[in-house]
Design a protein around this motif. Structure first.
Motif, PDB file in Angstrom:
ATOM      1  N   HIS A 109      28.354 -76.252  44.767  1.00  0.00           N
ATOM      2  CA  HIS A 109      27.022 -76.024  44.215  1.00  0.00           C
ATOM      3  C   HIS A 109      27.120 -75.226  42.917  1.00  0.00           C
ATOM      4  N   ALA A 110      27.992 -74.226  42.893  1.00  0.00           N
ATOM      5  CA  ALA A 110      28.178 -73.417  41.690  1.00  0.00           C
ATOM      6  C   ALA A 110      28.709 -74.263  40.534  1.00  0.00           C
ATOM      7  N   ARG A 111      29.607 -75.188  40.831  1.00  0.00           N
ATOM      8  CA  ARG A 111      30.123 -76.082  39.786  1.00  0.00           C
ATOM      9  C   ARG A 111      29.010 -76.948  39.216  1.00  0.00           C
ATOM     10  N   ASP A 112      28.139 -77.439  40.093  1.00  0.00           N
ATOM     11  CA  ASP A 112      27.012 -78.263  39.635  1.00  0.00           C
ATOM     12  C   ASP A 112      26.066 -77.448  38.752  1.00  0.00           C
ATOM     13  N   ILE A 113      25.788 -76.222  39.177  1.00  0.00           N
ATOM     14  CA  ILE A 113      24.906 -75.351  38.392  1.00  0.00           C
ATOM     15  C   ILE A 113      25.541 -75.037  37.041  1.00  0.00           C
ATOM     16  N   TYR A 114      26.838 -74.766  37.055  1.00  0.00           N
ATOM     17  CA  TYR A 114      27.563 -74.485  35.809  1.00  0.00           C
ATOM     18  C   TYR A 114      27.381 -75.630  34.815  1.00  0.00           C
ATOM     19  N   ASN A 115      27.594 -76.850  35.281  1.00  0.00           N
ATOM     20  CA  ASN A 115      27.486 -78.011  34.391  1.00  0.00           C
ATOM     21  C   ASN A 115      26.058 -78.200  33.884  1.00  0.00           C
ATOM     22  N   GLN A 116      25.085 -77.930  34.745  1.00  0.00           N
ATOM     23  CA  GLN A 116      23.686 -78.061  34.343  1.00  0.00           C
ATOM     24  C   GLN A 116      23.330 -77.035  33.264  1.00  0.00           C
ATOM     25  N   ILE A 117      23.726 -75.779  33.502  1.00  0.00           N
ATOM     26  CA  ILE A 117      23.413 -74.731  32.527  1.00  0.00           C
ATOM     27  C   ILE A 117      24.178 -74.961  31.229  1.00  0.00           C
ATOM     28  N   LEU A 118      25.415 -75.440  31.345  1.00  0.00           N
ATOM     29  CA  LEU A 118      26.221 -75.712  30.155  1.00  0.00           C
ATOM     30  C   LEU A 118      25.515 -76.709  29.240  1.00  0.00           C
ATOM     31  N   GLU A 119      24.937 -77.745  29.818  1.00  0.00           N
ATOM     32  CA  GLU A 119      24.195 -78.722  29.018  1.00  0.00           C
ATOM     33  C   GLU A 119      23.035 -78.059  28.284  1.00  0.00           C
ATOM     34  N   ASN A 120      22.360 -77.152  28.965  1.00  0.00           N
ATOM     35  CA  ASN A 120      21.224 -76.461  28.353  1.00  0.00           C
ATOM     36  C   ASN A 120      21.652 -75.571  27.194  1.00  0.00           C
ATOM     37  N   VAL A 121      22.708 -74.789  27.395  1.00  0.00           N
ATOM     38  CA  VAL A 121      23.121 -73.869  26.330  1.00  0.00           C
ATOM     39  C   VAL A 121      23.699 -74.633  25.141  1.00  0.00           C
ATOM     40  N   GLU A 122      24.306 -75.780  25.408  1.00  0.00           N
ATOM     41  CA  GLU A 122      24.800 -76.610  24.302  1.00  0.00           C
ATOM     42  C   GLU A 122      23.640 -77.151  23.480  1.00  0.00           C
ATOM     43  N   ARG A 123      22.564 -77.575  24.157  1.00  0.00           N
ATOM     44  CA  ARG A 123      21.386 -78.067  23.436  1.00  0.00           C
ATOM     45  C   ARG A 123      20.725 -76.950  22.631  1.00  0.00           C
ATOM     46  N   MET A 124      20.837 -75.723  23.131  1.00  0.00           N
ATOM     47  CA  MET A 124      20.261 -74.579  22.424  1.00  0.00           C
ATOM     48  C   MET A 124      21.114 -74.147  21.236  1.00  0.00           C
ATOM     49  N   GLY A 125      22.321 -74.693  21.152  1.00  0.00           N
ATOM     50  CA  GLY A 125      23.194 -74.358  20.035  1.00  0.00           C
ATOM     51  C   GLY A 125      23.903 -73.027  20.171  1.00  0.00           C
ATOM     52  N   LEU A 126      24.009 -72.513  21.403  1.00  0.00           N
ATOM     53  CA  LEU A 126      24.698 -71.241  21.600  1.00  0.00           C
ATOM     54  C   LEU A 126      26.205 -71.424  21.429  1.00  0.00           C
ATOM     55  N   LYS A 127      26.843 -70.388  20.932  1.00  0.00           N
ATOM     56  CA  LYS A 127      28.286 -70.412  20.706  1.00  0.00           C
ATOM     57  C   LYS A 127      29.017 -70.267  22.033  1.00  0.00           C
ATOM     58  N   ILE A 128      29.738 -71.308  22.423  1.00  0.00           N
ATOM     59  CA  ILE A 128      30.460 -71.287  23.695  1.00  0.00           C
ATOM     60  C   ILE A 128      31.907 -70.879  23.432  1.00  0.00           C
ATOM     61  N   SER A 129      32.238 -69.688  23.873  1.00  0.00           N
ATOM     62  CA  SER A 129      33.593 -69.178  23.675  1.00  0.00           C
ATOM     63  C   SER A 129      34.010 -68.394  24.904  1.00  0.00           C
ATOM     64  N   SER A 130      35.304 -68.111  24.977  1.00  0.00           N
ATOM     65  CA  SER A 130      35.860 -67.400  26.123  1.00  0.00           C
ATOM     66  C   SER A 130      36.529 -66.115  25.661  1.00  0.00           C
ATOM     67  N   CYS A 131      36.446 -65.097  26.501  1.00  0.00           N
ATOM     68  CA  CYS A 131      37.134 -63.842  26.189  1.00  0.00           C
ATOM     69  C   CYS A 131      38.564 -63.849  26.721  1.00  0.00           C
ATOM     70  N   GLY A 132      38.969 -64.972  27.332  1.00  0.00           N
ATOM     71  CA  GLY A 132      40.341 -65.097  27.805  1.00  0.00           C
ATOM     72  C   GLY A 132      40.651 -64.120  28.926  1.00  0.00           C
TER      73      GLY A 132
END
Length: 221
Positions: A109-132
């Motif tokens: 369920h968490a993986r599904d939510i992650y993918n759903q939110i990821l689509e939203n933040v990508e549409r919003m143009g947010l910078k997707i980066s990792s702190c490693g």
């Protein structure tokens, strides 16, 4: 924030995470906290489960522990997909979850939510980066996002929620239940016969004045 189907604080956390360069990790945190408990502890395997779960634990707290679990599961799944294909990989992941006392349904369920939110933040143009591997930006972002959920330790080991003065204890399921750092951020407070804070991460008290000056000043509390 209206584009994100989340609680306001969670939406704020994701937006701030793009500025702290830890959006990937915050996506995981928000997704994992949106489902039922990730870990399960059978009464007949209490010590075994605690030992296994400890292998995922971060000394900095529960949010980072959830990130560790998610990363480990995705690494296992992707490796299995390469070797065995998608269907077999998902079955192997179920066994991996069972062996590691992880709730497979909650994780999926968490993986599904992650993918759903990821689509939203990508549409919003947010910078997707990792702190490693450096989780300091994530901890600072948690402090900036959930500053009303900051608490300071009392000499007796209980905590005072700085925003409202409530007294609470770290929940026994937290990885910080024994170390009890001086200052924490928690995700939620549950009232039973006692007040317990759940999903706790260690922060530096001085961050609050820096990241939320509208609420905190540099003075003794």
């Amino acid at each position: 924030m209206a584009r994100l189907p989340l609680e306001p604080n969670d939406s704020k956390a994701l937006i701030l995470a793009s500025q702290f360069d830890c959006l990937e990790e915050m996506l995981i945190v928000v997704s994992m906290l949106s489902v039922e408990s990730i870990f399960y502890v059978p009464r007949d395997k209490l010590e075994e489960s605690r030992t296994v779960i400890k292998s995922f634990s971060s000394p900095e707290g529960d949010h980072l522990t959830l990130v560790n679990v998610y990363h480990a599961s995705i690494e296992f799944l992707e490796k299995n997909k390469t070797e065995n294909g998608n269907e077999k990989a998902e079955k192997n992941l179920m066994k991996w979850c069972k062996d590691n006392f992880i709730n497979n349904r909650s994780l999926k369920h968490a993986r599904d939510i992650y993918n759903q939110i990821l689509e939203n933040v990508e549409r919003m143009g947010l910078k997707i980066s990792s702190c490693g591997d450096d989780m300091l930006p994530l901890r600072r972002c948690l402090a900036a996002s959930y500053f009303l959920n900051a608490a300071l330790k009392h000499p007796d080991g209980t905590y005072r929620v700085l925003a409202n003065g409530q007294i609470a204890e770290i929940h026994p399921t937290s990885v910080l239940r024994r170390s009890k750092p001086e200052c924490i951020i928690f995700y939620n407070l549950v009232q039973t016969t006692r007040n317990y804070v759940h999903n706790v991460t260690r922060i530096d008290y001085l961050w609050l004045a820096e990241l939320a000056p509208q609420c905190y000043a540099l003075k003794d509390n």
